[in-house]
Design a protein around this motif. Structure first.
Motif, mmCIF file in Angstrom:
data_model
loop_
_atom_site.group_PDB
_atom_site.id
_atom_site.type_symbol
_atom_site.label_atom_id
_atom_site.label_comp_id
_atom_site.label_asym_id
_atom_site.label_seq_id
_atom_site.Cartn_x
_atom_site.Cartn_y
_atom_site.Cartn_z
ATOM 1 N N GLU A 3 25.851 -13.892 -1.533
ATOM 2 C CA GLU A 3 24.846 -12.834 -1.480
ATOM 3 C C GLU A 3 25.288 -11.722 -2.418
ATOM 4 O O GLU A 3 26.412 -11.241 -2.341
ATOM 5 C CB GLU A 3 24.711 -12.312 -0.057
ATOM 6 N N THR A 5 24.036 -7.949 -4.268
ATOM 7 C CA THR A 5 23.098 -6.834 -4.310
ATOM 8 C C THR A 5 22.968 -6.377 -5.750
ATOM 9 O O THR A 5 23.964 -6.030 -6.394
ATOM 10 C CB THR A 5 23.581 -5.675 -3.422
ATOM 11 N N GLY A 9 18.730 -2.655 -5.791
ATOM 12 C CA GLY A 9 18.800 -2.703 -4.333
ATOM 13 C C GLY A 9 18.417 -4.039 -3.731
ATOM 14 O O GLY A 9 18.674 -4.275 -2.548
ATOM 15 N N LYS A 10 17.794 -4.913 -4.508
ATOM 16 C CA LYS A 10 17.424 -6.229 -4.001
ATOM 17 C C LYS A 10 18.672 -7.062 -3.757
ATOM 18 O O LYS A 10 19.638 -6.991 -4.509
ATOM 19 C CB LYS A 10 16.514 -6.977 -4.977
ATOM 20 N N THR A 11 18.639 -7.856 -2.704
ATOM 21 C CA THR A 11 19.733 -8.776 -2.395
ATOM 22 C C THR A 11 19.242 -10.191 -2.652
ATOM 23 O O THR A 11 18.131 -10.558 -2.268
ATOM 24 C CB THR A 11 20.167 -8.609 -0.926
#
Length: 161
Positions: A3, A5, A9-11
């Motif tokens: 994961e 980021t 700000g999108k993951t």
């Protein structure tokens, strides 16, 4: 899967961020700066610093010595071309270059510009991590993002003439 980021700000979850970017699965903020046969250059997706470029191989390799002769020529020619554009278009006088072989991504080189504000963190390689973290945590303002996007566009225009 890991994961990650992004600076916006999108993951996202990907096996390899470089593969996702060079294949077009993920569109880097501001788009691709330049793409050639063996390499892809884009603004770093995690750190909003004007002119910070990642030059990534399209082929999933880890080490510099795995590059073919054609890839080596593409690499040095594009690295030089990007650096010249950073200086001429963005006025960047100094750049730190990094590549590491124990990355979770594949072969890529960071081209990290040095600006006056960065010297509060020092003037050595040890200062780069605090600079990057400062950018990630404190430079996602609308005005700075606008400057970063303008720089991406200006570099792309120059490099794709």
């Amino acid at each position: 899967m890991r994961e990650i980021t992004l600076s916006n700000g999108k993951t996202i979850k990907v096996e390899c961020l470089s593969c996702a970017l060079t294949s077009g699965l993920i569109e880097p903020d501001g788009g691709v700066v330049i793409e050639i046969d063996h390499f892809h250059a884009h603004q770093d997706v995690a750190y909003p610093i004007k002119g910070l470029i990642i030059l990534a191989s399209k082929r999933h390799i880890k080490c510099f010595d795995e590059l073919t002769e054609a890839e080596k020529m593409d690499y040095i020619n594009l690295l030089t071309k990007i650096r010249k554009a950073q200086r001429e278009v963005l006025g960047i006088e100094n750049v730190y270059y990094f590549y590491n072989e124990d990355t979770t991504h594949h072969f890529h080189t960071w081209m990290v510009p040095r600006y006056e504000w960065m010297y509060q963190f020092g003037r050595s390689v040890e200062s780069v991590r605090p600079v990057l973290l400062h950018a990630r945590n404190n430079m996602n303002s609308g005005e700075n993002i606008k400057e970063v996007m303008n720089a991406i566009n200006a570099l792309g225009k120059e490099l794709n003439k």
